[in-house]
Design an enzyme around this catalytic site. Structure first.
Site, mmCIF file in Angstrom:
data_model
loop_
_atom_site.group_PDB
_atom_site.id
_atom_site.type_symbol
_atom_site.label_atom_id
_atom_site.label_comp_id
_atom_site.label_asym_id
_atom_site.label_seq_id
_atom_site.Cartn_x
_atom_site.Cartn_y
_atom_site.Cartn_z
ATOM 1 N N LYS A 165 30.376 55.030 28.648
ATOM 2 C CA LYS A 165 30.008 55.268 30.054
ATOM 3 C C LYS A 165 31.251 55.461 30.925
ATOM 4 O O LYS A 165 31.340 56.414 31.698
ATOM 5 C CB LYS A 165 29.195 54.079 30.586
ATOM 6 N N ASN A 166 32.210 54.542 30.780
ATOM 7 C CA ASN A 166 33.349 54.568 31.705
ATOM 8 C C ASN A 166 34.339 55.692 31.411
ATOM 9 O O ASN A 166 35.305 55.872 32.155
ATOM 10 C CB ASN A 166 34.060 53.207 31.713
ATOM 11 N N ARG A 186 21.965 50.523 33.152
ATOM 12 C CA ARG A 186 23.066 51.299 33.743
ATOM 13 C C ARG A 186 24.185 51.516 32.737
ATOM 14 O O ARG A 186 25.001 52.426 32.893
ATOM 15 C CB ARG A 186 23.606 50.595 34.995
ATOM 16 N N ARG A 191 35.641 44.265 45.189
ATOM 17 C CA ARG A 191 35.906 45.623 44.704
ATOM 18 C C ARG A 191 36.356 46.579 45.817
ATOM 19 O O ARG A 191 35.716 47.608 46.088
ATOM 20 C CB ARG A 191 34.691 46.186 43.960
ATOM 21 N N CYS A 214 28.123 47.220 40.322
ATOM 22 C CA CYS A 214 27.741 45.816 40.122
ATOM 23 C C CYS A 214 28.434 44.903 41.131
ATOM 24 O O CYS A 214 29.599 45.115 41.477
ATOM 25 C CB CYS A 214 28.130 45.361 38.712
ATOM 26 N N ASP A 233 34.922 43.163 31.045
ATOM 27 C CA ASP A 233 33.563 43.621 30.753
ATOM 28 C C ASP A 233 32.979 42.973 29.495
ATOM 29 O O ASP A 233 31.771 43.025 29.282
ATOM 30 C CB ASP A 233 33.536 45.151 30.576
HETATM 31 C C1 UD1 Z 1 36.620 49.767 36.067
HETATM 32 C C2 UD1 Z 1 35.372 49.782 35.218
HETATM 33 C C3 UD1 Z 1 34.766 48.397 35.129
HETATM 34 C C4 UD1 Z 1 35.805 47.396 34.670
HETATM 35 C C5 UD1 Z 1 37.067 47.481 35.502
HETATM 36 C C6 UD1 Z 1 38.200 46.599 34.971
HETATM 37 C C7 UD1 Z 1 34.472 52.010 35.606
HETATM 38 C C8 UD1 Z 1 33.386 52.836 36.200
HETATM 39 N N1 UD1 Z 1 34.410 50.685 35.840
HETATM 40 O O1 UD1 Z 1 36.214 49.370 37.383
HETATM 41 O O2 UD1 Z 1 33.672 48.434 34.207
HETATM 42 O O3 UD1 Z 1 35.261 46.084 34.784
HETATM 43 O O4 UD1 Z 1 37.548 48.836 35.524
HETATM 44 O O5 UD1 Z 1 38.475 46.913 33.648
HETATM 45 O O6 UD1 Z 1 35.352 52.511 34.917
HETATM 46 N N2 UD1 Z 1 41.378 46.519 43.134
HETATM 47 C C9 UD1 Z 1 41.847 46.374 44.418
HETATM 48 N N3 UD1 Z 1 41.958 47.490 45.202
HETATM 49 C C10 UD1 Z 1 41.627 48.739 44.746
HETATM 50 C C11 UD1 Z 1 41.145 48.874 43.426
HETATM 51 C C12 UD1 Z 1 41.024 47.739 42.646
HETATM 52 O O7 UD1 Z 1 42.166 45.278 44.862
HETATM 53 O O8 UD1 Z 1 41.766 49.710 45.496
HETATM 54 C C13 UD1 Z 1 41.268 45.320 42.269
HETATM 55 C C14 UD1 Z 1 39.816 44.991 41.914
HETATM 56 O O9 UD1 Z 1 39.186 44.222 42.898
HETATM 57 C C15 UD1 Z 1 39.997 44.250 40.620
HETATM 58 C C16 UD1 Z 1 41.177 44.963 39.965
HETATM 59 O O10 UD1 Z 1 41.864 45.614 41.024
HETATM 60 O O11 UD1 Z 1 40.374 42.915 40.868
HETATM 61 C C17 UD1 Z 1 40.815 45.957 38.903
HETATM 62 O O12 UD1 Z 1 39.857 46.853 39.398
HETATM 63 P P1 UD1 Z 1 39.732 48.342 38.828
HETATM 64 O O13 UD1 Z 1 40.559 48.467 37.590
HETATM 65 O O14 UD1 Z 1 39.988 49.286 39.937
HETATM 66 O O15 UD1 Z 1 38.202 48.403 38.419
HETATM 67 P P2 UD1 Z 1 37.207 49.597 38.619
HETATM 68 O O16 UD1 Z 1 37.922 50.901 38.462
HETATM 69 O O17 UD1 Z 1 36.386 49.362 39.837
#
Ligand code: UD1
Length: 423
Positions: A24-25, A403, A126, A121, A311
């Site tokens: 998915k990701n 999902r 986030r 989720c 995850d």
């Molecule tokens: C992606 C995955 C999700 C997985 C996560 C971490 C997808 C669609 N989702 O989510 O399944 O759990 O990676 O492996 O690919 N953060 C900030 N500011 C930002 C962006 C992120 O503070 O602008 C923080 C987040 O709150 C979190 C960390 O960085 O603590 C990692 O988040 P991120 O790697 O961005 O996760 P996603 O891309 O949302």
């Protein structure tokens, strides 16, 4: 989306084989990347058949692209020669987290993007501040007002070195999408290193981009003039594979996971071995076998890749509930990612949660109950809880699970479980 529940009669050893679905990701960013393809048809195979994939295709279509799924829903072809929109409404944005990647793709394609904030989720705040900061450094004008983000590339992109505060998967992908088709060289430092980012790089390169370094913490993007159609196969879903592995650790038995890629699973395989599970790489997949109760593992701390994936934490917690001894989980990525713990307790699990730490004292058995999937991966943990518990468990909130898992009851049935979807 489904309103029914999963009915599970637990306590069966697992045996048999199942095919690991496409990831998915990886599928979602690759599908979003099709917006950059100005000539020809982009074809993605091994896509998982999921609502998030359909939602991404729906956004592409609303922007003017034409998407066609094959009969099984596992291959999608996209023609994006005519893109006539640059706005995505709040309701569409809200359906999933990865919708935020349209910010980079739309800006690259049309020079502007008007969108709401992404959904997904509820596992923590986030934020998308890192995406926004990086985009501003790259020359994008961004106004955030009234729940909307208005982005404009007024005087063109300014490729530069961008250093991320932490290796965010989404921010890394968004920057790749923004800059793949630009003039000049962009360098992402402290980039996320997940295999899904390598998949996005490989797909963009197949379309004519020049991106190097994905899988390491420095990614160099030499902007290409034009991207054209290409065929690409999506990687297998490492989190789905880990879900079935954690289930085997909990229930015992012997299973074959067709298509599982051991290269993506190294840390988790070593945790499984500590738990007493045998994991073997064989031609075409992996064999996982287990007898007796799993050993507890001292501490499992979630980290950025190649560390233990956040995850997979819920599935491994479900397995730890029946381990011999105490396992401590430390969640360091998302602050609200133990919502499955109170649900596992309804099955009799012994878990104490204190801020970002959960202490799981393994018990000889759990007993069936009515429980709820509160989010995608937490929902998979509830299924494992049901598989290992005595008697019948009903898991509600199945739309969360759907999902990310194409058909979790089919896959566990293939592995010998007594599990049915009841509508
Ligand atoms: C992606 C995955 C999700 C997985 C996560 C971490 C997808 C669609 N989702 O989510 O399944 O759990 O990676 O492996 O690919 N953060 C900030 N500011 C930002 C962006 C992120 O503070 O602008 C923080 C987040 O709150 C979190 C960390 O960085 O603590 C990692 O988040 P991120 O790697 O961005 O996760 P996603 O891309 O949302």
């Amino acid at each position: 989306m489904t309103d029914g529940y999963l009915s599970i009669n637990g306590r069966r050893r697992l045996s048999g084989e199942t095919r690991v679905q496409g990831c998915k990701n990886a599928a979602l960013p690759c599908l979003t990347a099709c917006l950059l393809c100005e000539r020809g048809e982009a074809c993605l195979s091994n896509c998982p058949y999921l609502t998030d994939v359909e939602n991404t295709a729906e956004i592409l279509e609303r922007l003017g692209a034409v998407c066609r799924f094959d009969e099984g829903g596992h291959a999608v072809s996209v023609r994006a020669e005519n893109v006539f929109g640059s706005a995505i409404d709040n309701e569409m944005m809200n359906r999933m987290r990865s919708s935020v990647l349209f910010m980079g793709a739309l800006l690259s394609r049309t020079g502007e993007a008007d969108l709401g904030y992404p959904g997904g989720c509820e596992i923590g705040a986030r934020p998308i501040d890192m995406h926004i900061r990086a985009f501003r450094e790259l020359g994008v004008d961004i106004d955030e007002e009234g729940g909307m983000i208005r982005c404009r590339l007024r005087s063109g992109l300014k490729p530069c070195q961008v250093s991320l505060l932490c290796p965010s998967v989404g921010a890394t992908e968004n920057i790749m999408l923004l800059t793949a088709k630009s003039e000049g060289r962009t360098v992402i430092r402290n980039a996320a290193r997940e295999p899904e980012i390598v998949d996005l790089q490989n797909f963009l390169n197949a379309m004519g981009a020049d991106i190097r370094g994905a899988g390491s913490d420095v990614i160099v993007i030499n902007g290409a003039k034009e991207l054209r159609g290409a065929d690409y196969g999506i990687m297998p879903d490492r989190i789905a594979a880990l879900t079935y592995m954690a289930a085997a650790a909990a229930c015992g038995g012997k299973i074959f996971l067709r298509g599982a890629n051991p290269e993506h699973l190294a840390v988790c395989v070593s945790v499984l071995r500590d738990m007493g599970v045998s994991v073997k790489r064989v031609s075409g997949g992996m064999i996982v076998s287990m007898s007796g109760r799993p050993n507890a593992v001292n501490t499992i701390k979630t980290l950025y890749y190649p560390g233990f994936p956040t995850d997979a934490q819920p599935a491994f917690m479900a397995a730890a509930t029946v381990a011999k001894g105490t396992t401590v989980f430390v969640e360091s990525i998302f602050e609200n990612r133990f919502r499955h713990a109170p649900e596992l307790k309804k099955l009799g699990a012994d878990i104490d949660v204190n801020m970002c730490q959960a202490t799981v004292r393994g018990k000889e058995s759990l007993s069936g109950a009515d429980v709820r999937a509160c989010d995608l991966r937490g929902g998979a943990a509830m299924v494992i809880g049901g598989l290992v518990a005595d008697g019948t468990t009903r898991v509600y909130g199945v739309s969360h699970i759907e999902r990310g898992y194409e058909n979790i009851s089919r896959d566990f049935s293939n592995l010998g479980a007594d599990i049915r979807m009841i509508y």
